[in-house]
Design a protein around this motif. Structure first.
Motif, PDB file in Angstrom:
ATOM      1  N   ILE A  34       0.846  -1.200   0.000  1.00 49.61           N
ATOM      2  CA  ILE A  34       0.000   0.000   0.000  1.00 49.61           C
ATOM      3  C   ILE A  34       0.885   1.255   0.000  1.00 49.61           C
ATOM      4  O   ILE A  34       0.661   2.191  -0.771  1.00 49.61           O
ATOM      5  N   LEU A  47      -1.134   1.808  -3.578  1.00 45.21           N
ATOM      6  CA  LEU A  47      -2.419   1.130  -3.821  1.00 45.21           C
ATOM      7  C   LEU A  47      -3.389   1.411  -2.688  1.00 45.21           C
ATOM      8  O   LEU A  47      -2.971   1.654  -1.554  1.00 45.21           O
ATOM      9  N   THR A  48      -4.693   1.329  -2.971  1.00 42.91           N
ATOM     10  CA  THR A  48      -5.681   1.351  -1.892  1.00 42.91           C
ATOM     11  C   THR A  48      -5.803  -0.075  -1.351  1.00 42.91           C
ATOM     12  O   THR A  48      -5.334  -1.037  -1.992  1.00 42.91           O
ATOM     13  N   GLU A  74      -8.492  -1.806  -1.252  1.00 40.89           N
ATOM     14  CA  GLU A  74      -9.339  -2.564  -2.189  1.00 40.89           C
ATOM     15  C   GLU A  74      -8.520  -3.034  -3.388  1.00 40.89           C
ATOM     16  O   GLU A  74      -8.660  -4.169  -3.854  1.00 40.89           O
ATOM     17  N   GLN A  75      -7.663  -2.145  -3.914  1.00 33.26           N
ATOM     18  CA  GLN A  75      -6.814  -2.548  -5.053  1.00 33.26           C
ATOM     19  C   GLN A  75      -5.872  -3.683  -4.648  1.00 33.26           C
ATOM     20  O   GLN A  75      -5.638  -4.617  -5.408  1.00 33.26           O
ATOM     21  N   THR A  76      -5.341  -3.571  -3.427  1.00 34.26           N
ATOM     22  CA  THR A  76      -4.418  -4.601  -2.944  1.00 34.26           C
ATOM     23  C   THR A  76      -5.126  -5.942  -2.844  1.00 34.26           C
ATOM     24  O   THR A  76      -4.622  -6.969  -3.313  1.00 34.26           O
ATOM     25  N   GLU A  77      -6.308  -5.939  -2.239  1.00 29.22           N
ATOM     26  CA  GLU A  77      -7.070  -7.191  -2.107  1.00 29.22           C
ATOM     27  C   GLU A  77      -7.370  -7.779  -3.479  1.00 29.22           C
ATOM     28  O   GLU A  77      -7.218  -8.976  -3.701  1.00 29.22           O
ATOM     29  N   LYS A  78      -7.770  -6.915  -4.421  1.00 28.71           N
ATOM     30  CA  LYS A  78      -8.107  -7.406  -5.761  1.00 28.71           C
ATOM     31  C   LYS A  78      -6.883  -8.041  -6.413  1.00 28.71           C
ATOM     32  O   LYS A  78      -6.968  -9.119  -7.022  1.00 28.71           O
ATOM     33  N   GLN A  79      -5.732  -7.397  -6.273  1.00 29.98           N
ATOM     34  CA  GLN A  79      -4.524  -7.956  -6.904  1.00 29.98           C
ATOM     35  C   GLN A  79      -4.131  -9.285  -6.269  1.00 29.98           C
ATOM     36  O   GLN A  79      -3.635 -10.181  -6.948  1.00 29.98           O
ATOM     37  N   LYS A 100      -7.105 -11.812  -7.574  1.00 32.19           N
ATOM     38  CA  LYS A 100      -7.337 -12.039  -9.017  1.00 32.19           C
ATOM     39  C   LYS A 100      -6.069 -12.035  -9.864  1.00 32.19           C
ATOM     40  O   LYS A 100      -6.046 -12.598 -10.958  1.00 32.19           O
ATOM     41  N   GLU A 101      -5.019 -11.367  -9.401  1.00 30.75           N
ATOM     42  CA  GLU A 101      -3.862 -11.170 -10.289  1.00 30.75           C
ATOM     43  C   GLU A 101      -2.576 -11.772  -9.731  1.00 30.75           C
ATOM     44  O   GLU A 101      -1.490 -11.429 -10.172  1.00 30.75           O
TER      45      GLU A 101
END
Ligand code: ADP
Length: 396
Positions: free
Chosen positions: A247, A252-253, A255-260, A263-264
């Motif tokens: 972060i 990153l936020t 939410e972006q961190t969790e998504k990455q 999913k990525e």
């Protein structure tokens, strides 16, 4: 009577229909659809297919619908899935975002479409209810533990089937009986040497489980299905300091961190090629270094957990491979088993074949058996659901 087992993936709906006769459900038919965007439509299609092909004349033929639900917080085991279970799935969706929403939705749709047919949930966490406190706890303040932050373990139905079937294949019917009746009777002592099995479920998501006398004593999966081995898109184990660090350093936020991480990451993030091991292997063979790195990290992590459980069990009578990756990739099994002859495990390259069936690929003089057991999670769900409904004769 019949039991329908509904398998709700994040983008698929699959089902298997079982007849209930004697002490084991018998598979009648299977089907389903991929790339699902509307579960209601997919479920309607499945029910129409089943009635048109004559397998299900009427909903009244169904004793129940079984679900392999993932995480329900305080709810685990095998339970009637009323609206409180749907709510528990929604309440814990933050920890299982790919799994819980489709199951909550599927349960709701079956409740509305087939109101008279009981819905039964067998939680993937059920197999781990007897692991020790030492194996369950993270080193966090007590308030965190009370808030449910602990190791739950997943893939319970798959590893339970491995516990049952590996015992049979090793000639230990006494242990197989304990494993099959586990959710009825709890763990039972057996006479003679303990049977020690390490089960590797390697597929779209992967985990390693240690099984002693038919009962799980440890799992690579923790609080969420994001833990343990690298998963196809999900991270696997990660130092908790990595999240605040990412972060701060990457801007990153949360939410972006969790998504990455969900999913990525995993095999996709490591390889930069694909989340499917077939594509990754092809790219690695063609010289792609990221793809080779993903394979190396995956194998390293599998071996790490096998090593931990080998010690915990005090040895290993059988190492088992199951699920899409474990069943279909002899090269991966060979890499996992490399250099273990000092521990008494040696595979026979000639037996390490691609046959989509049960095989023992251990060399004749290997003290540890090495087995491929095709996954059969739905059978476990159907059996436990039938027992809850009282529609199955007791296993002797
Ligand atoms: P899911 O967890 O979604 O049910 P699977 O158990 O089918 O998934 O596992 C999917 C993984 O298994 C993929 O990485 C894929 O590469 C691998 N796999 C599936 N079938 C085969 C096959 N015939 N040959 C090689 N790899 C396979």
């Amino acid at each position: 009577m019949q039991i329908l087992v509904a398998n709700l993936g994040s983008t698929s709906f699959k089902y298997r229909l079982f007849a209930l006769e004697g002490d084991q459900p018998r598979l009648l038919t299977r089907g389903g659809s991929e790339r699902v965007t509307d579960y209601g439509a997919a479920i309607s299609r499945a029910l129409t297919e089943l009635s048109e092909d004559g397998h299900l004349r009427d909903a009244s033929d169904l004793a129940g619908v079984g679900f392999k639900t993932v995480l329900g917080g305080e709810i685990s085991g095998c339970v009637f899935a009323d609206e409180s279970v749907e709510q528990a799935l929604r309440d814990t969706a933050d920890l299982a975002p790919a799994h819980n929403p489709p199951y909550a939705e599927g349960l709701r749709i079956f409740r509305e479409r087939l109101p008279g047919v009981p819905r039964i949930a067998l939680f993937e966490t059920a197999f781990y209810q007897w692991i020790s406190d030492a194996a369950r706890r993270y080193a966090v303040p007590e308030a965190w533990f009370k808030a449910g932050i602990r190791r739950y373990g997943f893939h319970g139905a798959s590893h339970k089937f491995v516990a049952e079937r590996s015992s049979e294949l090793l000639g230990r019917q006494d242990v197989a009986d304990v494993a099959k009746r586990l959710y009825l009777d709890g763990p039972k002592e057996v006479a003679g040497a303990p049977l020690r099995v390490i089960s590797c479920h390697l597929g779209g998501s992967s985990s390693v489980t240690a099984i002693r006398n038919g009962v799980a004593i440890g799992t690579s999966m923790g609080l969420s299905p994001q833990s343990g081995l690298p998963q196809s898109n999900r991270v696997g184990d990660l130092d908790s300091a990595a999240i605040p660090c990412a972060i701060r350093r990457l801007g990153l936020t949360l939410e972006q961190t969790e998504k990455q991480l969900v999913k990525e990451s995993g095999l996709l993030g490591l390889s930069g090629v694909s989340n499917d091991l077939r594509d990754i292997k092809a790219a690695a063979d063609a010289g792609n270094p990221g793809a080779q790195r993903a394979i190396d990290v995956f194998v390293h992590s599998i071996r790490h957990w096998i090593g931990a459980f080998w010690l915990e069990l005090g040895g290993c009578d059988a190492l088992v491979f199951t699920a899409g990756i474990g069943e279909n990739n002899p090269w991966l099994r060979e890499a996992v088993c490399a250099g273990l002859s000092g521990l008494g495990l040696q595979i026979s390259p000639a037996r390490n074949t691609t046959a989509p069936a049960e095989i023992n690929l251990a060399a004749s003089d290997s003290a540890t058996r090495v087995l491929v057991i095709p996954a059969n999670e739905e059978l476990v769900v159907a059996r436990e659901a039938a027992r809850l409904l009282g529609s199955l004769k007791p296993v002797s």
